[in-house]
Structures are given as C-alpha cells and as structure tokens.
Design an enzyme around this catalytic site. Sequence first.
Site, PDB file in Angstrom:
ATOM      1  N   SER A  64       0.718  -1.160   0.065  1.00 54.46           N
ATOM      2  CA  SER A  64       0.168  -0.090  -0.056  1.00 54.46           C
ATOM      3  C   SER A  64       0.854   1.271   0.089  1.00 54.46           C
ATOM      4  O   SER A  64       1.572   1.453  -0.918  1.00 54.46           O
ATOM      5  CB  SER A  64      -1.082  -0.311   0.983  1.00 54.46           C
ATOM      6  OG  SER A  64      -1.691   0.998   1.557  1.00 54.46           O
ATOM      7  N   GLU A 327     -10.406   7.423   7.740  1.00 55.51           N
ATOM      8  CA  GLU A 327      -9.139   7.575   8.321  1.00 55.51           C
ATOM      9  C   GLU A 327      -8.258   8.902   7.656  1.00 55.51           C
ATOM     10  O   GLU A 327      -8.739   8.887   6.525  1.00 55.51           O
ATOM     11  CB  GLU A 327      -8.018   6.669   8.294  1.00 55.51           C
ATOM     12  CG  GLU A 327      -8.603   5.286   8.886  1.00 55.51           C
ATOM     13  CD  GLU A 327      -7.322   4.187   9.029  1.00 55.51           C
ATOM     14  OE1 GLU A 327      -6.941   4.096  10.144  1.00 55.51           O
ATOM     15  OE2 GLU A 327      -7.206   3.910   8.037  1.00 55.51           O
ATOM     16  N   ASN A 329      -5.658   9.343   6.631  1.00 57.23           N
ATOM     17  CA  ASN A 329      -4.948   8.885   5.464  1.00 57.23           C
ATOM     18  C   ASN A 329      -5.585   8.658   4.074  1.00 57.23           C
ATOM     19  O   ASN A 329      -5.110   8.243   3.254  1.00 57.23           O
ATOM     20  CB  ASN A 329      -3.916   8.170   5.922  1.00 57.23           C
ATOM     21  CG  ASN A 329      -4.489   6.612   6.398  1.00 57.23           C
ATOM     22  OD1 ASN A 329      -5.507   6.648   6.267  1.00 57.23           O
ATOM     23  ND2 ASN A 329      -3.793   5.752   7.147  1.00 57.23           N
ATOM     24  N   PRO A 455       2.800   3.102  18.589  1.00 59.24           N
ATOM     25  CA  PRO A 455       3.747   2.448  17.762  1.00 59.24           C
ATOM     26  C   PRO A 455       3.016   2.109  16.380  1.00 59.24           C
ATOM     27  O   PRO A 455       1.999   1.556  16.319  1.00 59.24           O
ATOM     28  CB  PRO A 455       4.060   1.130  18.585  1.00 59.24           C
ATOM     29  CG  PRO A 455       2.828   0.836  19.434  1.00 59.24           C
ATOM     30  CD  PRO A 455       2.143   2.252  19.702  1.00 59.24           C
TER      31      PRO A 455
HETATM   32  C1  16G Z   1      -2.477   0.360   7.025  1.00 60.01           C
HETATM   33  C2  16G Z   1      -3.954   0.414   6.908  1.00 60.01           C
HETATM   34  C3  16G Z   1      -4.709   1.824   7.464  1.00 60.01           C
HETATM   35  C4  16G Z   1      -3.941   2.365   8.721  1.00 60.01           C
HETATM   36  C5  16G Z   1      -2.374   2.271   8.476  1.00 60.01           C
HETATM   37  C6  16G Z   1      -1.746   2.792   9.768  1.00 60.01           C
HETATM   38  C7  16G Z   1      -5.519  -1.017   5.978  1.00 60.01           C
HETATM   39  C8  16G Z   1      -6.143  -1.499   4.768  1.00 60.01           C
HETATM   40  N1  16G Z   1      -4.676  -0.232   6.063  1.00 60.01           N
HETATM   41  O1  16G Z   1      -2.312   1.344   5.767  1.00 60.01           O
HETATM   42  O2  16G Z   1      -5.951   1.362   7.656  1.00 60.01           O
HETATM   43  O3  16G Z   1      -4.261   3.594   8.834  1.00 60.01           O
HETATM   44  O4  16G Z   1      -1.889   0.916   7.925  1.00 60.01           O
HETATM   45  O5  16G Z   1      -0.482   2.741   9.506  1.00 60.01           O
HETATM   46  O6  16G Z   1      -5.893  -1.567   6.815  1.00 60.01           O
HETATM   47  P1  16G Z   1       0.602   2.910  10.628  1.00 60.01           P
HETATM   48  O7  16G Z   1       0.147   1.781  11.794  1.00 60.01           O
HETATM   49  O8  16G Z   1       1.987   2.532  10.495  1.00 60.01           O
HETATM   50  O9  16G Z   1       0.425   4.225  11.333  1.00 60.01           O
END
Ligand code: 16G
Length: 499
Positions: A64, A327, A329, A455
């Site tokens: 992603s 979210e 993002n 985290p």
């Molecule tokens: C992933 C997740 C997203 C989340 C992000 C947080 C899916 C499809 N995507 O991209 O929902 O906001 O991780 O990333 O679940 P982080 O934990 O690195 O902040």
Amino acid sequence: MDPEALKKYSALHPKPAGLTLQYGTAGFRTKAEQLDHVMFRMGLLAVLRSRAVVSTVGVMVTASHNPEEDNGVKLVDPLGEMLHPTWEEYATQLANAEEQELQKIITEICQKAAVNQQKDASVFIGRDTRPSSKKLSQSVIDGISVLGGQYHDYGLVTTPQLHYLVCCQNTQEQYGKATLEGYYEKLSKAFTELIKQSPSSGESQRHLKIDCANGIGALKLSEMEPYFPKEVLIHLYNDGTKEKLNHLCGADFVKVHQKPPRVKHFASWIAQVGQTLKMAVVQTAYANGSSTRYLEETLKVPVHCVKTGVKHLHHKAQEFDVGVYFEANGHGTVLFSKAAEAKIRQLAKEEKDDEKRKAAKVLENMIDVINQTIGDAVSDMLVIEAILALKGLTVQQWDAIYADLPSRLLKVQVADRRVIDTADAERRAVTPPGLQERIDVLVKKYNLSRAFVRPSGTEDVVRIYAEADTQENADALAHEVSLAVYHLARGKGAPPQPL
Ligand code: 16G
C-alpha cells in the site's frame, strides 16, 4: 497434505535466520527481499482458511502506502472483510515457524480451527505494481498448490477490487459480478444514474483530476474510463510512467504534508438523506478535531473513535444502519446494514411520494457506487463527485464547510517500539511509565490542543500526532512530545530537532 512435497517446496522459500514478523495492522509488511517465505506460507494459510470457512478467500500482495522497496501480504475473508483476528495469530505462527516445524504448526492450526483437509480450497490472488510483487505472488501460488488448493490469479488489481471479487464470489454474485468488468459496470452504472439527477446534468463537463501515486490506480482507472458517463473527463496524474510508487505523492504524503483529508465531509450528505436510519461515523485518533466537532455539533451525528486500521473501523461501522468510516490518510467507506439496504431499495421502488422516492433512488445508487467490502479510493472518488454534482457544489465550497485545526505528524525511532502500549483507542499511552503524564503537561501549554503517540503497525517507528490552534503551536507540541518519546522509550540516533 504430502509432507515430502511440503518439505521440498518450503526449502525453495527459506526463512531468513532470526527473522520474526507479525501480522500487523494490514498483514505482513517489511522489505520485499525478506518476504518470500512469508508469501509461500500465506499461500498455505489461505488454503487452510478457505477449507475452514468453506468459501473462497483472497490473498493480496501489496504494501500500500509504504515505499516501493517494501512489500506485504494480507488475507481477505469471504465477505471481503479483513482476516479474522484468531487467524492473524495463526498467520504469525506460520510465518515465524522454523522450517522443520512447519508441518507441526499446520497440523495444530487444523486441529484448533477444525479444518477438514479433504475439503476443496479456493483462493483469489491479486498484486500491486511494485517490481517485487510478481515474484512474490508466484510464491503464494506455490504455497496454495502444495496443499492442493485451487487459485485464480487476477494479477494486477487494486486491493479493494480483490475484496470486491472475493465478496461477489461468495455471495453467488449477489453483491456483483466476480470480474473486473463487473466491478467497473456496477460502480459506473450507479454513478451515471446519480450524475443524471444532478441539477446541472448534461450542461457542462466534469473534470476529475486524480493523483494515482504512481501505482495501480492509474492502470485500473484507465481501464475504467470507457465506463464513465461522457460528461465526466478523467485526468490521471502520477501515473507511474515517470516516478516511483508513493514518491512525493499519494494519500499518506498529502496527510503528512498538511493538505485536507480527502473524505472528510463524507458524512454530511448522507446525514441529510438518511434521517430515519441509525447512523454513526467512525474515526481514529488521527481525525482532525474540527471534523469531529463538525460532525457532532453541526450535523448531530454520533462519532466513535477506534484504533488505527481499516479492520477496526469496519468492524465498528457494522453496528449501525449506516456506518460511515474514514481515516485521515484516506481509507474510508460507508456500510449499510442489510435491513437498511432492503428498506432503501423498497422505497426506491414503491414509495408513492415522488420526492421521497427520488431521494431513496439516489441513496440506492449511492449504495451501488460504494464499495462496502473495504475503503476504495476509486469508489470514494465517484461518491464525492456524485454528491458535489447533486448538491451543485464546487470542491472549494465543499472544502470551506469547516476548517481543519493545524496539525503535525512526526515519527521517532526507538530501540523497541513495543515498549509503547496504548489504551482508549490509542489516545493514551499506558507505558512506558511517565510518558502520558508528560504528554498531559505539554498539551496543557497550548490552546485547542491534543497529542498522542502510538507504535506504527506498518513501520519500525513510533508515530506522534499533535494539533493546536496555530501551526507553530502544533509543530512545537509535536516536537516536545517526540522528545518525551525519545527520552522515555530509548530513542535511536540523535534527538529529534525542532521543525
Ligand atoms: C494500513 C492500514 C490503514 C492504517 C495504516 C496505519 C488497511 C487496509 N490499511 O495502511 O488502515 O491507517 O496502516 O499505519 O488496513 P501505521 O500503523 O503505520 O500508522
């Protein structure tokens, strides 16, 4: 299961010594070169999951928004949901097993989850455009084959498309046709109907300018273009021909660089149309405080906050007739309960009052443009475009509905990010001791301020978020909190510098 074949094939996908990974927020994610064994093993797991639920499941090879060098894999459950949490644990066990333990772990999973190894297994596979994805998806196929599963490799697809395809397959195509054409037709047909009902329908052209983040979106939107109504012209930017994936573009980049979140006003239109339905908005702690206030105070819609990650938002949103989740993002969608959907479809057909029937018809088409299996940028874009057309709003007018509070997102590297544990939907740090107390003191120094740390589930960092009345204050607060994290959670390298 043929133990000899398993041994032979797993030896072709060896686990790097000492590597431990976890099925995180969105599956496994790390440097692509460390993932071959994980892919093979997720092929194995997908077969077991498919047998356990007696349905088709999905495997998506993608990281992603991460940098191009990373990759990842996640499993998709039968109705297009994220993998069940119990199976996340099995996934972690399987990924970290030493080679000689593989067979034993598989047998244990089969016992715990009552998997009948004689059942058929069917797996849909998709992948993104990363250079490493093709080879890694081949490793998934090896894993599926060695346990005797059937697969359909859809090749290059967006993650939401794979979720859609799996859901269609398991609902005997009630949700839609299980092909990419089916996806394009379903979304664009409903979108065309909505655009037709806009006050300015047919009068002018609509331009959709799309940041494709140099990824799969460019390919798939080009395929979708012929299905769009003639008055809608799409312009693709960052189509992958010049730059690297996610480099200086994409939703995460936009968020970190302080541009307004794309789906922030999603709820207002639905709130007006679906007044009799039990509706709620689900956000995470990253949602701008202004958006929460606007939803609660102006739109009078209940707002719930959950942990970061689509799976948490999706789960919560399922509790309502209409559950809108997003979210900051960019991940987001709307879920309709079966009862709400049936009622809307019935009203669209049978309601005597012309106005009400029309409104129900609009909502019915909205349901079909929306990808309810998961947040889907293509679908979200069409929903927003349709709402703007129906309300006769420009993007500027829409953006002016409320103003975001200035915010800042930072990250800090620490010796072990797991020393930070959180509670209250990640809004409070429970460990290390003293951190939350320090954050509380810092937050009090500023107006309209808020800060939290957590985290990351996708990178080896601790994320820091702060918002306040001015950009200077948000920046200062974020910096001060990052210093607290650095000192209390054993930061790596030099201390964070002021912005
Ligand atoms: C992933 C997740 C997203 C989340 C992000 C947080 C899916 C499809 N995507 O991209 O929902 O906001 O991780 O990333 O679940 P982080 O934990 O690195 O902040």
